[in-house]
Design an enzyme around this catalytic site. Structure first.
Site, PDB file in Angstrom:
ATOM      1  CE1 TYR A 152      -3.740   2.477   0.803  1.00 53.70           C
ATOM      2  CE2 TYR A 152      -2.255   3.300   2.501  1.00 53.70           C
ATOM      3  CZ  TYR A 152      -3.396   3.448   1.737  1.00 53.70           C
ATOM      4  OH  TYR A 152      -4.197   4.561   1.903  1.00 53.70           O
ATOM      5  CE  LYS A 156      -3.177   5.246  -1.389  1.00 57.95           C
ATOM      6  NZ  LYS A 156      -4.265   5.896  -2.163  1.00 57.95           N
TER       7      LYS A 156
END
Length: 247
Positions: A152, A156
């Protein structure tokens, strides 16, 4: 308060959670919000609840063809597209060594590729207008990741680099690209249905964030009040990345 009267703004994942809050807030400021969702019925339901200024489109952000059709539909209906809010995202927390290639790829497809495809889809229309605003809803995980979130966080961080590079290229075309970095926000994605962790009582503002607080920052960046901002990053985290409050 930003004036978004008659601005046409597409919000991905705009049918629930943080995306719904953004859609509602921008609509309250006068924007004609376009609700993008994987299932058209979900987009239609959200648009109906927001009011006559909302317009639903089916949009799986990982599919280039759906981006093309959605943007063409928006342009045919409104004749303009002033801003894109890349909000759709996927969070998966799992120990690094337990993460499968397929799970990593899924996060890349939604969080990273989806943003790339969205920017590519809207730029030609914004360039023709000689004006446009793209806001990528990223995360403090891009620079301050937590455990069990390596994939994740990586997606990002990639969006940050992509956004800054795009801002350099698209600025001369009149298109601004900016980022929001939320911390903990009280949505189903963040709380996983388990309630607000006590941890948030220890951050400087002493509480978890509310979706409308992220929406207000988005409203600033899509509006002309931020007309000299591009490649900018606004952190909305209650001071979480500063450390614990001394209480």
């Amino acid at each position: 308060m930003p004036d978004l009267e008659n601005q046409v703004i597409l919000i991905t994942g705009g049918n629930r959670g943080q995306g719904k809050a953004i859609s509602e807030h921008l609509a309250s400021l006068g924007a004609k919000v376009v609700i993008g969702a994987r299932q058209l019925k979900a987009a239609e339901k959200a648009a109906e609840s927001i009011g006559p200024g909302a317009f639903p489109v089916q949009l799986d952000v990982t599919k280039a063809e759906q981006w093309r059709r959605a943007v063409e539909k928006i342009h045919a209906h409104f004749g303009q597209l002033d801003a894109l809010v890349n909000n759709a995202g996927l969070l998966k927390r799992k120990p690094f060594m337990d993460l499968s290639t397929e799970e990593y790829q899924e996060l890349i497809n939604v969080n990273q590729l989806g943003v790339f495809l969205g920017m590519q889809a809207v730029v030609p229309f914004m360039e023709a207008q000689q004006k446009g605003s793209i806001v990528n809803n990223v995360s403090i995980s891009a620079f301050a990741p937590i455990g069990q979130s390596s994939a994740y966080a990586a997606t990002k961080a990639a969006v940050v680099a992509m956004s800054k590079s795009a801002a350099i290229e698209l600025g001369p075309k009149g298109i601004r690209v900016n980022m929001i970095h939320p911390g903990g926000v009280e949505t189903e994605m963040a709380t996983q249905g388990e309630g607000v962790p006590e941890f948030y009582q220890t951050i400087p503002l002493g509480r978890i964030g509310q979706p409308v607080e992220i929406a207000r920052a988005v409203a600033f960046l899509v509006s002309d009040e931020s007309s000299y901002c591009t490649g900018s990053e606004i952190v909305v985290d209650g001071g979480m990345t500063l450390g614990s409050a001394d209480v």
